[in-house]
Design a protein around this motif. Sequence first.
Motif, PDB file in Angstrom:
ATOM      1  N   GLN A 270     -65.654 -45.662  24.092  1.00  0.00           N
ATOM      2  CA  GLN A 270     -65.718 -44.570  23.126  1.00  0.00           C
ATOM      3  C   GLN A 270     -67.001 -44.630  22.305  1.00  0.00           C
ATOM      4  N   GLY A 271     -67.423 -45.851  21.937  1.00  0.00           N
ATOM      5  CA  GLY A 271     -68.689 -45.990  21.215  1.00  0.00           C
ATOM      6  C   GLY A 271     -69.870 -45.563  22.065  1.00  0.00           C
ATOM      7  N   THR A 272     -69.821 -45.901  23.353  1.00  0.00           N
ATOM      8  CA  THR A 272     -70.878 -45.460  24.264  1.00  0.00           C
ATOM      9  C   THR A 272     -70.948 -43.944  24.299  1.00  0.00           C
ATOM     10  N   SER A 273     -69.791 -43.292  24.359  1.00  0.00           N
ATOM     11  CA  SER A 273     -69.756 -41.833  24.382  1.00  0.00           C
ATOM     12  C   SER A 273     -70.349 -41.246  23.112  1.00  0.00           C
ATOM     13  N   GLU A 274     -70.040 -41.872  21.975  1.00  0.00           N
ATOM     14  CA  GLU A 274     -70.519 -41.341  20.701  1.00  0.00           C
ATOM     15  C   GLU A 274     -72.033 -41.406  20.583  1.00  0.00           C
ATOM     16  N   PHE A 275     -72.627 -42.509  21.062  1.00  0.00           N
ATOM     17  CA  PHE A 275     -74.052 -42.729  20.838  1.00  0.00           C
ATOM     18  C   PHE A 275     -74.946 -42.337  22.014  1.00  0.00           C
ATOM     19  N   MET A 276     -74.367 -42.139  23.208  1.00  0.00           N
ATOM     20  CA  MET A 276     -75.202 -41.975  24.397  1.00  0.00           C
ATOM     21  C   MET A 276     -75.940 -40.648  24.433  1.00  0.00           C
ATOM     22  N   LEU A 277     -75.505 -39.672  23.630  1.00  0.00           N
ATOM     23  CA  LEU A 277     -76.119 -38.345  23.692  1.00  0.00           C
ATOM     24  C   LEU A 277     -77.601 -38.364  23.346  1.00  0.00           C
ATOM     25  N   SER A 278     -78.032 -39.364  22.552  1.00  0.00           N
ATOM     26  CA  SER A 278     -79.438 -39.401  22.142  1.00  0.00           C
ATOM     27  C   SER A 278     -80.373 -39.466  23.339  1.00  0.00           C
ATOM     28  N   GLY A 279     -79.936 -40.114  24.430  1.00  0.00           N
ATOM     29  CA  GLY A 279     -80.771 -40.210  25.611  1.00  0.00           C
ATOM     30  C   GLY A 279     -80.506 -39.130  26.646  1.00  0.00           C
ATOM     31  N   LEU A 280     -79.497 -38.289  26.413  1.00  0.00           N
ATOM     32  CA  LEU A 280     -79.119 -37.278  27.408  1.00  0.00           C
ATOM     33  C   LEU A 280     -79.458 -35.855  26.987  1.00  0.00           C
ATOM     34  N   ILE A 281     -79.867 -35.679  25.732  1.00  0.00           N
ATOM     35  CA  ILE A 281     -80.087 -34.335  25.196  1.00  0.00           C
ATOM     36  C   ILE A 281     -81.108 -33.526  25.995  1.00  0.00           C
ATOM     37  N   PRO A 282     -82.266 -34.095  26.370  1.00  0.00           N
ATOM     38  CA  PRO A 282     -83.226 -33.279  27.137  1.00  0.00           C
ATOM     39  C   PRO A 282     -82.642 -32.756  28.449  1.00  0.00           C
ATOM     40  N   GLY A 283     -81.918 -33.617  29.182  1.00  0.00           N
ATOM     41  CA  GLY A 283     -81.334 -33.194  30.449  1.00  0.00           C
ATOM     42  C   GLY A 283     -80.270 -32.124  30.275  1.00  0.00           C
ATOM     43  N   ILE A 284     -79.437 -32.259  29.227  1.00  0.00           N
ATOM     44  CA  ILE A 284     -78.403 -31.259  28.956  1.00  0.00           C
ATOM     45  C   ILE A 284     -79.043 -29.913  28.612  1.00  0.00           C
ATOM     46  N   ALA A 285     -80.050 -29.951  27.743  1.00  0.00           N
ATOM     47  CA  ALA A 285     -80.724 -28.711  27.337  1.00  0.00           C
ATOM     48  C   ALA A 285     -81.341 -28.012  28.550  1.00  0.00           C
TER      49      ALA A 285
ATOM     50  N   ALA B 120     -79.867 -27.088  20.019  1.00  0.00           N
ATOM     51  CA  ALA B 120     -78.468 -26.799  20.332  1.00  0.00           C
ATOM     52  C   ALA B 120     -77.823 -27.993  21.023  1.00  0.00           C
ATOM     53  N   ALA B 121     -78.539 -28.608  21.963  1.00  0.00           N
ATOM     54  CA  ALA B 121     -77.996 -29.784  22.646  1.00  0.00           C
ATOM     55  C   ALA B 121     -77.775 -30.923  21.665  1.00  0.00           C
ATOM     56  N   ALA B 122     -78.686 -31.069  20.703  1.00  0.00           N
ATOM     57  CA  ALA B 122     -78.544 -32.135  19.706  1.00  0.00           C
ATOM     58  C   ALA B 122     -77.323 -31.920  18.823  1.00  0.00           C
ATOM     59  N   SER B 123     -76.875 -30.671  18.687  1.00  0.00           N
ATOM     60  CA  SER B 123     -75.699 -30.390  17.866  1.00  0.00           C
ATOM     61  C   SER B 123     -74.434 -31.033  18.436  1.00  0.00           C
ATOM     62  N   LEU B 124     -74.472 -31.447  19.689  1.00  0.00           N
ATOM     63  CA  LEU B 124     -73.326 -32.145  20.277  1.00  0.00           C
ATOM     64  C   LEU B 124     -73.049 -33.451  19.545  1.00  0.00           C
ATOM     65  N   THR B 125     -74.111 -34.088  19.047  1.00  0.00           N
ATOM     66  CA  THR B 125     -73.948 -35.331  18.290  1.00  0.00           C
ATOM     67  C   THR B 125     -73.239 -35.065  16.969  1.00  0.00           C
TER      68      THR B 125
ATOM     69  N   ALA C 257     -71.314 -32.538  16.328  1.00  0.00           N
ATOM     70  CA  ALA C 257     -69.942 -32.125  16.631  1.00  0.00           C
ATOM     71  C   ALA C 257     -69.039 -33.335  16.763  1.00  0.00           C
ATOM     72  N   TYR C 258     -69.549 -34.383  17.382  1.00  0.00           N
ATOM     73  CA  TYR C 258     -68.737 -35.591  17.569  1.00  0.00           C
ATOM     74  C   TYR C 258     -68.455 -36.265  16.221  1.00  0.00           C
ATOM     75  N   ALA C 259     -69.486 -36.369  15.391  1.00  0.00           N
ATOM     76  CA  ALA C 259     -69.303 -37.021  14.091  1.00  0.00           C
ATOM     77  C   ALA C 259     -68.306 -36.266  13.227  1.00  0.00           C
ATOM     78  N   VAL C 260     -68.424 -34.934  13.198  1.00  0.00           N
ATOM     79  CA  VAL C 260     -67.494 -34.128  12.401  1.00  0.00           C
ATOM     80  C   VAL C 260     -66.074 -34.258  12.956  1.00  0.00           C
ATOM     81  N   GLY C 261     -65.950 -34.264  14.281  1.00  0.00           N
ATOM     82  CA  GLY C 261     -64.633 -34.434  14.891  1.00  0.00           C
ATOM     83  C   GLY C 261     -63.996 -35.758  14.520  1.00  0.00           C
TER      84      GLY C 261
END
Length: 402
Positions: free
Chosen positions: A15-30, A39-44, A46-50
């Motif tokens: 779960q921690g990996t899921s929370e933090f891994m977006l920092s390295g995946l944002i360019p590919g997602i975008a 917009a892709a960075a907003s996924l991070t 969204a997770y924190a607020v959730g």
Amino acid sequence: MPVFLYVLGLAVFAQGTSEFMLSGLIPGIARELSVSVGAAASLTSAYAVGMVVGAPVMAVVGARLPRRAALGGFLGVFVVAHVVGAVTSDFAVLFGTRVVAAVVNAGFLAVALSTASSLVASELAGRATSVLLAGVTLSCAVGVPAGALLGEWFGWRAAFWGVAGLCLPALAWVLRTAGGERGQGAGGGGAFGGERGQGAGEGGVFGVRAELRSLGRGSLRRALFMGAAVNGATFAGFSYLAVIATEVAGLPGGVVPVLLAVFGVGAFFGVTGAGRLGDHWLRVGVLVLPVAWGVFAVTGEWGGVLFGGALVLGGLSFGVGSALVGRVLYVGSGEAPVLAGAFATIALNLGAVVGPLMAGGVSEASGDYRDAVWVSAGLAAVAALGSRPGNPKRRTAHTPLA
């Protein structure tokens, strides 16, 4: 320590990996989903607020269920959310899966923290908590770099599949281990220390309002405040490590995964040390932490110091944070046996949201990325002001700060 604690730690690692891994995946997602990087960075976010919103709600839900059902249900939904995220081509659906994953992650962590402290004697509660939180630190040291590599080699979807796969052994163990636990009493032992919801009071009724009233206790409020401030300091500085390395210290981008891993290694040893030393670590660490961040702000532009500082600050930050989580669970164990875990989760995630926002605002206003680290020093100093030194001879590893 019971083996089941390490099973829960594996799930927390995923779960921690899921929370933090977006920092390295944002360019590919975008790029693949045809959205902006912002917009892709907003996924991070969204997770924190959730996580913040989900912690109290899911803790209440978990309190009304057997622990097996709560932990297994939360983890099962977490897996499904990542499978859906891995196959969708719709950014709105991906955004929704991040919110759902965060909400059930918060519920799982709240129940797991309460479960961990119930599996061992009170004097070992700090060590039990550190086993779970070690999963978070290992996700920084191992999971996030591994997720970045998966994204680089096979695309960002592979990282989502990887997280889902990591959860499956823990999910299977939860369901198998708890199969014979039903019907045990609140102190019945076994993998869950009693199958019924851990917040059930007399007559099996969970008193939400009674547990919320525990927030009126100064010692609990102080521990939560300090936890939020320390975690805010941690993520204010951590969020800017890569930028400081490349833009201030002038290091090549290839060193960033190594630098983040070094911070995570320090965090792992800090959490491990905090679990064994308890208050001794907390009393010293909370006073040293603002000084360490201040020194790092002055000297972090030098490459060698950058790596050494990341190691030391990872250890201090997560060690103090882990000790404060243990303090919250101890102080709240009598009056808020369920919501104490949720309170800790909320405090940590509020810090994780506010700290980087403050760091971003200050560094953008000044034009100097090192000022993000000064924000960390300031937040850590605020946490230090919230502590009250007492007589060490009269305090055990789990006595209140007040």
